[in-house]
Motif scaffolding. Structure first.
Motif, PDB file in Angstrom:
ATOM      1  N   GLN A 178      52.468  41.132  15.457  1.00 16.41           N
ATOM      2  CA  GLN A 178      51.088  40.793  16.632  1.00 16.41           C
ATOM      3  C   GLN A 178      49.427  41.212  15.363  1.00 16.41           C
ATOM      4  OE1 GLN A 178      50.867  41.055  20.240  1.00 16.41           O
ATOM      5  NE2 GLN A 178      48.515  39.926  20.937  1.00 16.41           N
ATOM      6  N   VAL A 179      48.944  40.798  15.289  1.00 12.22           N
ATOM      7  CA  VAL A 179      47.717  41.043  14.709  1.00 12.22           C
ATOM      8  C   VAL A 179      47.115  41.353  15.145  1.00 12.22           C
ATOM      9  CG1 VAL A 179      46.013  40.330  12.716  1.00 12.22           C
ATOM     10  CG2 VAL A 179      48.073  39.485  12.889  1.00 12.22           C
ATOM     11  N   GLN A 180      46.025  42.511  15.099  1.00 10.64           N
ATOM     12  CA  GLN A 180      45.143  43.131  16.162  1.00 10.64           C
ATOM     13  C   GLN A 180      44.062  43.758  14.579  1.00 10.64           C
ATOM     14  OE1 GLN A 180      46.324  46.452  18.575  1.00 10.64           O
ATOM     15  NE2 GLN A 180      46.310  45.487  20.561  1.00 10.64           N
ATOM     16  N   LEU A 181      42.481  43.213  15.394  1.00  9.13           N
ATOM     17  CA  LEU A 181      41.324  44.040  14.958  1.00  9.13           C
ATOM     18  C   LEU A 181      40.752  44.343  15.381  1.00  9.13           C
ATOM     19  CD1 LEU A 181      40.753  40.415  12.503  1.00  9.13           C
ATOM     20  CD2 LEU A 181      42.283  42.482  11.494  1.00  9.13           C
ATOM     21  N   VAL A 182      40.734  45.817  15.290  1.00  5.56           N
ATOM     22  CA  VAL A 182      39.107  46.314  16.089  1.00  5.56           C
ATOM     23  C   VAL A 182      38.208  47.193  14.902  1.00  5.56           C
ATOM     24  CG1 VAL A 182      39.172  48.640  17.743  1.00  5.56           C
ATOM     25  CG2 VAL A 182      41.953  47.485  17.104  1.00  5.56           C
ATOM     26  N   GLU A 183      36.402  46.401  15.658  1.00  4.62           N
ATOM     27  CA  GLU A 183      35.880  47.221  14.860  1.00  4.62           C
ATOM     28  C   GLU A 183      35.225  48.434  16.255  1.00  4.62           C
ATOM     29  OE1 GLU A 183      35.004  42.221  15.519  1.00  4.62           O
ATOM     30  OE2 GLU A 183      35.757  43.319  16.499  1.00  4.62           O
ATOM     31  N   SER A 184      34.428  48.619  14.669  1.00  4.50           N
ATOM     32  CA  SER A 184      33.757  49.793  15.245  1.00  4.50           C
ATOM     33  C   SER A 184      32.354  49.960  14.392  1.00  4.50           C
ATOM     34  CB  SER A 184      34.318  50.701  15.554  1.00  4.50           C
ATOM     35  OG  SER A 184      34.858  51.627  13.801  1.00  4.50           O
ATOM     36  N   GLY A 185      31.625  51.028  15.688  1.00  4.23           N
ATOM     37  CA  GLY A 185      30.087  51.169  14.279  1.00  4.23           C
ATOM     38  C   GLY A 185      28.891  50.779  14.777  1.00  4.23           C
ATOM     39  N   GLY A 186      28.983  49.534  15.535  1.00  6.28           N
ATOM     40  CA  GLY A 186      27.839  48.961  16.207  1.00  6.28           C
ATOM     41  C   GLY A 186      27.365  49.701  17.553  1.00  6.28           C
ATOM     42  N   GLY A 187      25.920  49.610  17.787  1.00  3.98           N
ATOM     43  CA  GLY A 187      24.721  50.390  17.973  1.00  3.98           C
ATOM     44  C   GLY A 187      23.457  49.745  18.216  1.00  3.98           C
ATOM     45  N   LEU A 188      22.934  51.102  18.734  1.00  8.00           N
ATOM     46  CA  LEU A 188      21.264  50.153  18.822  1.00  8.00           C
ATOM     47  C   LEU A 188      20.608  51.230  18.186  1.00  8.00           C
ATOM     48  CD1 LEU A 188      18.879  49.095  20.255  1.00  8.00           C
ATOM     49  CD2 LEU A 188      18.821  50.551  22.576  1.00  8.00           C
ATOM     50  N   VAL A 189      19.935  50.219  17.312  1.00  4.55           N
ATOM     51  CA  VAL A 189      19.002  50.715  15.975  1.00  4.55           C
ATOM     52  C   VAL A 189      17.829  50.208  16.042  1.00  4.55           C
ATOM     53  CG1 VAL A 189      21.009  51.843  14.467  1.00  4.55           C
ATOM     54  CG2 VAL A 189      19.579  49.133  14.342  1.00  4.55           C
ATOM     55  N   GLN A 190      16.621  50.973  14.975  1.00  6.17           N
ATOM     56  CA  GLN A 190      15.774  50.633  15.276  1.00  6.17           C
ATOM     57  C   GLN A 190      15.441  50.074  13.853  1.00  6.17           C
ATOM     58  OE1 GLN A 190      12.433  54.078  15.615  1.00  6.17           O
ATOM     59  NE2 GLN A 190      12.830  53.834  17.077  1.00  6.17           N
ATOM     60  N   PHE A 207      47.209  43.585   5.147  1.00  2.68           N
ATOM     61  CA  PHE A 207      45.949  43.248   5.487  1.00  2.68           C
ATOM     62  C   PHE A 207      45.618  43.315   3.515  1.00  2.68           C
ATOM     63  CE2 PHE A 207      42.199  44.034   6.207  1.00  2.68           C
ATOM     64  CZ  PHE A 207      41.586  45.344   5.001  1.00  2.68           C
ATOM     65  N   SER A 208      45.991  43.615   3.022  1.00  2.00           N
ATOM     66  CA  SER A 208      46.048  43.010   1.265  1.00  2.00           C
ATOM     67  C   SER A 208      46.360  41.812   0.703  1.00  2.00           C
ATOM     68  CB  SER A 208      46.071  43.963  -0.007  1.00  2.00           C
ATOM     69  OG  SER A 208      48.075  44.039   0.434  1.00  2.00           O
ATOM     70  N   ASN A 268      42.374  48.632   0.777  1.00  2.00           N
ATOM     71  CA  ASN A 268      43.105  48.059   1.704  1.00  2.00           C
ATOM     72  C   ASN A 268      43.896  48.962   2.294  1.00  2.00           C
ATOM     73  OD1 ASN A 268      42.764  45.223   0.722  1.00  2.00           O
ATOM     74  ND2 ASN A 268      43.286  44.847  -0.452  1.00  2.00           N
ATOM     75  N   ALA A 269      44.156  50.953   1.198  1.00  2.00           N
ATOM     76  CA  ALA A 269      44.998  51.319   1.792  1.00  2.00           C
ATOM     77  C   ALA A 269      45.254  51.675   3.145  1.00  2.00           C
ATOM     78  CB  ALA A 269      45.105  52.331   0.036  1.00  2.00           C
ATOM     79  N   LYS A 270      43.638  51.255   3.866  1.00  2.00           N
ATOM     80  CA  LYS A 270      43.566  51.938   4.882  1.00  2.00           C
ATOM     81  C   LYS A 270      43.261  50.163   6.356  1.00  2.00           C
ATOM     82  CE  LYS A 270      41.238  55.817   3.844  1.00  2.00           C
ATOM     83  NZ  LYS A 270      39.617  56.749   4.413  1.00  2.00           N
ATOM     84  N   GLY A 323      44.351  32.678   4.264  1.00  2.00           N
ATOM     85  CA  GLY A 323      44.583  33.022   2.243  1.00  2.00           C
ATOM     86  C   GLY A 323      43.907  34.225   1.759  1.00  2.00           C
ATOM     87  N   PHE A 324      44.238  33.388   0.439  1.00  2.00           N
ATOM     88  CA  PHE A 324      43.278  35.026  -0.350  1.00  2.00           C
ATOM     89  C   PHE A 324      42.228  34.332  -0.873  1.00  2.00           C
ATOM     90  CE2 PHE A 324      45.390  32.442  -2.698  1.00  2.00           C
ATOM     91  CZ  PHE A 324      44.587  31.797  -3.930  1.00  2.00           C
ATOM     92  N   GLY A 325      41.580  34.030  -0.915  1.00  2.00           N
ATOM     93  CA  GLY A 325      40.392  33.521  -1.080  1.00  2.00           C
ATOM     94  C   GLY A 325      39.663  33.500   0.128  1.00  2.00           C
ATOM     95  N   TYR A 326      37.892  34.078  -0.271  1.00  2.00           N
ATOM     96  CA  TYR A 326      37.407  34.305   0.884  1.00  2.00           C
ATOM     97  C   TYR A 326      37.008  32.392   1.830  1.00  2.00           C
ATOM     98  CZ  TYR A 326      33.220  33.187  -2.308  1.00  2.00           C
ATOM     99  OH  TYR A 326      32.775  32.778  -2.467  1.00  2.00           O
ATOM    100  N   SER A 327      36.419  32.730   2.278  1.00  2.00           N
ATOM    101  CA  SER A 327      35.929  31.379   2.821  1.00  2.00           C
ATOM    102  C   SER A 327      34.889  31.735   4.137  1.00  2.00           C
ATOM    103  CB  SER A 327      36.607  30.556   4.213  1.00  2.00           C
ATOM    104  OG  SER A 327      36.860  29.200   4.502  1.00  2.00           O
TER     105      SER A 327
END
Length: 124
Positions: free
Chosen positions: A1-13, A29-30, A74-76, A101-105
């Motif tokens: 099962q594929v999982q994508l976990v984001e981090s790094g958001g927040g409140l900034v000026q 992933f690669s 891609n290693a990470k 696929g491999f090309g961006y969209s």
């Protein structure tokens, strides 16, 4: 099962920087392009940046060009979005997504896996 976990958001000026990360698991992933989308209240989800599977090709939306940088390790199994010179209009929930696929969209329909989203709020 594929999982994508984001981090790094927040409140900034306004004028500050943030770096979003998205760690992937469950798929080679690669082999797949990745994208960062955002959705502000009352607005459509839009693609702000995308990167091909190798990292050799990238796309930026006009509103973020010159301020945001997408990259991948891609290693990470991780894709990043470096956001500089943030503006209040960058306030949104940011989602990473894995393409079919491999090309961006830039089309949402070309992405079949999505993260849960991370809130970015930029105060003026």
């Amino acid at each position: 099962q594929v999982q994508l976990v984001e981090s790094g958001g927040g409140l900034v000026q306004a004028g500050d920087s943030l770096r979003l990360s998205c760690a992937a698991s469950g798929r080679t992933f690669s082999s797949y392009a990745m994208g960062w989308f955002r959705q502000a209240p009352g607005k459509e989800r839009e693609c702000v940046a995308a990167i091909s599977s190798s990292g050799g090709s990238t796309y930026y939306g006009d509103s973020v060009k010159g301020r945001f940088t997408i990259s991948r390790d891609n290693a990470k199994k991780t894709v990043y979005l470096q956001m500089n010179s943030l503006k209040p209009e960058d306030t949104a929930v940011y989602y990473c997504a894995m393409s079919r696929g491999f090309g961006y969209s830039t089309r949402r329909s070309d992405y079949d896996y999505w993260g849960q989203g991370t809130q970015v709020t930029v105060s003026s």
